[in-house]
Design a protein around this motif. Structure first.
Motif, PDB file in Angstrom:
ATOM      1  N   GLU A  48      14.948  -4.854  -7.504  1.00 11.12           N
ATOM      2  CA  GLU A  48      14.805  -6.277  -7.802  1.00 11.12           C
ATOM      3  C   GLU A  48      15.039  -7.047  -6.504  1.00 11.12           C
ATOM      4  N   PRO A  49      14.360  -8.190  -6.323  1.00 12.16           N
ATOM      5  CA  PRO A  49      14.393  -8.889  -5.028  1.00 12.16           C
ATOM      6  C   PRO A  49      15.789  -9.204  -4.487  1.00 12.16           C
ATOM      7  N   ALA A  50      16.696  -9.666  -5.329  1.00 10.49           N
ATOM      8  CA  ALA A  50      18.015 -10.051  -4.830  1.00 10.49           C
ATOM      9  C   ALA A  50      18.734  -8.875  -4.177  1.00 10.49           C
ATOM     10  N   PHE A  51      18.617  -7.701  -4.777  1.00 15.39           N
ATOM     11  CA  PHE A  51      19.293  -6.521  -4.244  1.00 15.39           C
ATOM     12  C   PHE A  51      18.579  -6.004  -2.998  1.00 15.39           C
ATOM     13  N   VAL A  52      17.260  -6.019  -3.020  1.00 17.42           N
ATOM     14  CA  VAL A  52      16.483  -5.558  -1.875  1.00 17.42           C
ATOM     15  C   VAL A  52      16.799  -6.403  -0.640  1.00 17.42           C
ATOM     16  N   GLU A  53      16.742  -7.723  -0.790  1.00 17.18           N
ATOM     17  CA  GLU A  53      16.944  -8.603   0.358  1.00 17.18           C
ATOM     18  C   GLU A  53      18.376  -8.550   0.865  1.00 17.18           C
ATOM     19  N   THR A  54      19.337  -8.364  -0.033  1.00 19.50           N
ATOM     20  CA  THR A  54      20.742  -8.267   0.385  1.00 19.50           C
ATOM     21  C   THR A  54      20.950  -7.107   1.348  1.00 19.50           C
ATOM     22  N   PHE A  55      20.426  -5.943   0.996  1.00 22.46           N
ATOM     23  CA  PHE A  55      20.676  -4.774   1.842  1.00 22.46           C
ATOM     24  C   PHE A  55      19.769  -4.740   3.066  1.00 22.46           C
ATOM     25  N   LYS A  56      18.656  -5.456   3.015  1.00 22.03           N
ATOM     26  CA  LYS A  56      17.827  -5.568   4.217  1.00 22.03           C
ATOM     27  C   LYS A  56      18.578  -6.301   5.326  1.00 22.03           C
ATOM     28  N   VAL A  57      19.282  -7.387   4.970  1.00 25.32           N
ATOM     29  CA  VAL A  57      19.991  -8.138   6.017  1.00 25.32           C
ATOM     30  C   VAL A  57      21.178  -7.359   6.558  1.00 25.32           C
ATOM     31  N   LEU A  58      21.604  -6.315   5.847  1.00 25.42           N
ATOM     32  CA  LEU A  58      22.661  -5.437   6.352  1.00 25.42           C
ATOM     33  C   LEU A  58      22.076  -4.310   7.203  1.00 25.42           C
ATOM     34  N   GLY A  59      20.756  -4.336   7.390  1.00 28.93           N
ATOM     35  CA  GLY A  59      20.100  -3.378   8.273  1.00 28.93           C
ATOM     36  C   GLY A  59      19.731  -2.061   7.631  1.00 28.93           C
ATOM     37  N   ALA A  60      19.920  -1.951   6.301  1.00 31.38           N
ATOM     38  CA  ALA A  60      19.658  -0.689   5.617  1.00 31.38           C
ATOM     39  C   ALA A  60      18.161  -0.409   5.500  1.00 31.38           C
ATOM     40  N   ASP A  61      17.839   0.863   5.398  1.00 35.54           N
ATOM     41  CA  ASP A  61      16.490   1.303   5.050  1.00 35.54           C
ATOM     42  C   ASP A  61      16.450   1.335   3.523  1.00 35.54           C
ATOM     43  N   VAL A  62      15.954   0.280   2.929  1.00 34.90           N
ATOM     44  CA  VAL A  62      16.088   0.051   1.486  1.00 34.90           C
ATOM     45  C   VAL A  62      15.102   0.897   0.687  1.00 34.90           C
ATOM     46  N   VAL A  63      15.625   1.557  -0.357  1.00 37.32           N
ATOM     47  CA  VAL A  63      14.805   2.336  -1.274  1.00 37.32           C
ATOM     48  C   VAL A  63      15.095   1.854  -2.691  1.00 37.32           C
ATOM     49  N   GLY A  64      14.096   1.241  -3.338  1.00 34.99           N
ATOM     50  CA  GLY A  64      14.279   0.774  -4.707  1.00 34.99           C
ATOM     51  C   GLY A  64      14.044   1.903  -5.695  1.00 34.99           C
ATOM     52  N   LEU A  65      15.068   2.229  -6.482  1.00 32.35           N
ATOM     53  CA  LEU A  65      14.958   3.316  -7.460  1.00 32.35           C
ATOM     54  C   LEU A  65      15.642   2.931  -8.757  1.00 32.35           C
ATOM     55  N   PRO A  66      15.075   3.295  -9.904  1.00 36.14           N
ATOM     56  CA  PRO A  66      15.794   3.116 -11.169  1.00 36.14           C
ATOM     57  C   PRO A  66      16.961   4.092 -11.255  1.00 36.14           C
ATOM     58  N   TYR A  67      17.946   3.748 -12.041  1.00 33.52           N
ATOM     59  CA  TYR A  67      19.174   4.539 -12.136  1.00 33.52           C
ATOM     60  C   TYR A  67      18.929   6.006 -12.501  1.00 33.52           C
ATOM     61  N   PRO A  68      18.035   6.321 -13.454  1.00 32.79           N
ATOM     62  CA  PRO A  68      17.858   7.734 -13.821  1.00 32.79           C
ATOM     63  C   PRO A  68      17.396   8.636 -12.670  1.00 32.79           C
ATOM     64  N   GLU A  69      16.791   8.058 -11.637  1.00 32.89           N
ATOM     65  CA  GLU A  69      16.323   8.849 -10.500  1.00 32.89           C
ATOM     66  C   GLU A  69      17.349   8.950  -9.375  1.00 32.89           C
ATOM     67  N   LEU A  70      18.484   8.274  -9.541  1.00 29.42           N
ATOM     68  CA  LEU A  70      19.420   8.114  -8.432  1.00 29.42           C
ATOM     69  C   LEU A  70      20.129   9.411  -8.052  1.00 29.42           C
ATOM     70  N   TYR A  71      20.628  10.144  -9.027  1.00 26.00           N
ATOM     71  CA  TYR A  71      21.387  11.361  -8.713  1.00 26.00           C
ATOM     72  C   TYR A  71      20.529  12.341  -7.904  1.00 26.00           C
ATOM     73  N   GLY A  72      19.302  12.555  -8.357  1.00 19.96           N
ATOM     74  CA  GLY A  72      18.424  13.498  -7.659  1.00 19.96           C
ATOM     75  C   GLY A  72      18.152  13.069  -6.230  1.00 19.96           C
ATOM     76  N   ALA A  73      17.978  11.748  -6.016  1.00 17.59           N
ATOM     77  CA  ALA A  73      17.706  11.259  -4.662  1.00 17.59           C
ATOM     78  C   ALA A  73      18.922  11.426  -3.760  1.00 17.59           C
ATOM     79  N   LEU A  74      20.110  11.243  -4.319  1.00 20.84           N
ATOM     80  CA  LEU A  74      21.339  11.453  -3.554  1.00 20.84           C
ATOM     81  C   LEU A  74      21.528  12.932  -3.220  1.00 20.84           C
ATOM     82  N   LYS A  75      21.271  13.774  -4.203  1.00 22.92           N
ATOM     83  CA  LYS A  75      21.470  15.222  -4.015  1.00 22.92           C
ATOM     84  C   LYS A  75      20.522  15.769  -2.960  1.00 22.92           C
TER      85      LYS A  75
END
Length: 326
Positions: free
Chosen positions: A169-196
């Protein structure tokens, strides 16, 4: 479903049965939102003298947040009469709900509660009326923290050039962009696999979701930032409410508020327990210093100002006046 069963006729009058559901699937009955919904059902049953009976769904409406909202709006067989919905979903109906998703719009639980229970929260809920929905009260998930693998997050720019999962969602994407992160938008069910897999190395969430997702298996640290507050609204299908008497609508309103107070207390107590549980699972918890939090606040101020320009100035003004009272 977990049903609170009552007779279908009380003193010669038919009993009206209503169903309430959470926005997340497979929530256990001991979770604060589930216990809050059970409390809501109990208050409604008691104060309506059993004219109304609430059944608490153990599962959710399938599909995306937009699908859930459309199902609630449409009503009919299989649809809940009331739902708990979070602001990232509701902002698709009323953009100003997104204010609550912006970084550092509130700085404490007390401030968040005063804001949502006051004129700001009430005007947001009132804007749902034009969409076939009625907002009854505010509940919460609490504050979001940052988890990492490898180097922990201890300084404002520690996420620079690192792949970080955010809510898409835009608010979360833009927040972490200004912190310099390489932002990846993912729904919660896909999160564990992406972390692993190492596709991402950091994410933000409230303690209960970090624990429920077993992220302690794939993340080594939690950094306490309280950078974003997650609010939940209890929302009803307006057509269903119109079929009730004014007296019974008032019962639902009062029950939603009272159960919300109960749920907030539960979620805040659970946050302490969940934090300790994450440590027990081997995660290191870092309290980010006040100086670094101040830097985060400054870095993200352009995000807040950018989004404020997109909203109804009346609502932004109410927010600013209320927040200035802290």
């Amino acid at each position: 479903m977990l049903l609170i069963v009552q007779p279908m006729v009380v003193h010669g009058r038919p009993v009206q049965t209503l169903t309430i559901a959470e926005y997340r699937p497979h929530m256990s009955s001991d979770q604060p939102t589930m216990r809050g919904m059970a409390k809501f059902a109990d208050i409604v049953n008691r104060e309506s003298h059993r004219r109304l009976v609430v059944s608490v769904s153990a599962d959710t409406v399938p599909g995306s947040p937009n699908d859930q909202i459309k199902t609630l709006q449409a009503g009919g067989p299989g649809a809940p009469d009331l739902m708990l919905l979070v602001t990232p979903a509701l902002r698709h109906l009323v953009p100003e709900f997104e204010i609550m998703d912006l970084p550092f719009v509130v700085h404490s639980e007390r401030q968040a509660q005063a804001l949502l229970d006051g004129p700001f929260g009430q005007i947001l809920l009132s804007r749902l009326q034009g969409h076939g929905l009625t907002g009854l009260a505010w509940w919460e998930n609490g504050f979001r923290q940052i988890t990492t693998s490898g180097e922990p997050f201890r300084h404002a720019l520690d996420l620079a050039n690192r792949p970080v999962r955010v809510i898409p969602e835009p608010a979360f994407v833009e927040t972490f962009k200004v912190l310099g992160a390489d932002v990846v938008g993912l729904p919660y069910p896909e999160l564990y696999g992406a972390l692993k897999s190492g596709r991402i190395v950091a994410e933000d969430n409230f303690y209960s979701q970090i624990l429920a997702g077993h992220f302690y298996d794939v993340q080594s640290a939690v950094s306490v930032t309280n950078h974003s507050y997650s609010a939940i609204a209890i929302v009803a299908n307006s057509a269903v409410l119109r079929k009730l008497t004014v007296r019974d609508r008032n019962v639902l309103q009062h029950a939603a508020v009272e159960a919300g107070r109960f749920q907030r207390n539960l979620i805040r107590e659970q946050a302490k327990t969940d934090r300790a549980e994450l440590e027990r699972h081997g995660m290191t918890v870092y309290n980010v210093t006040t100086d670094e939090i101040a830097k985060l606040n400054t870095l993200t101020d352009p995000v807040r100002q950018q989004f404020f320009r997109n909203y109804d100035p009346k609502i932004v003004d109410i927010y600013r006046r209320q927040i200035a009272k802290r």
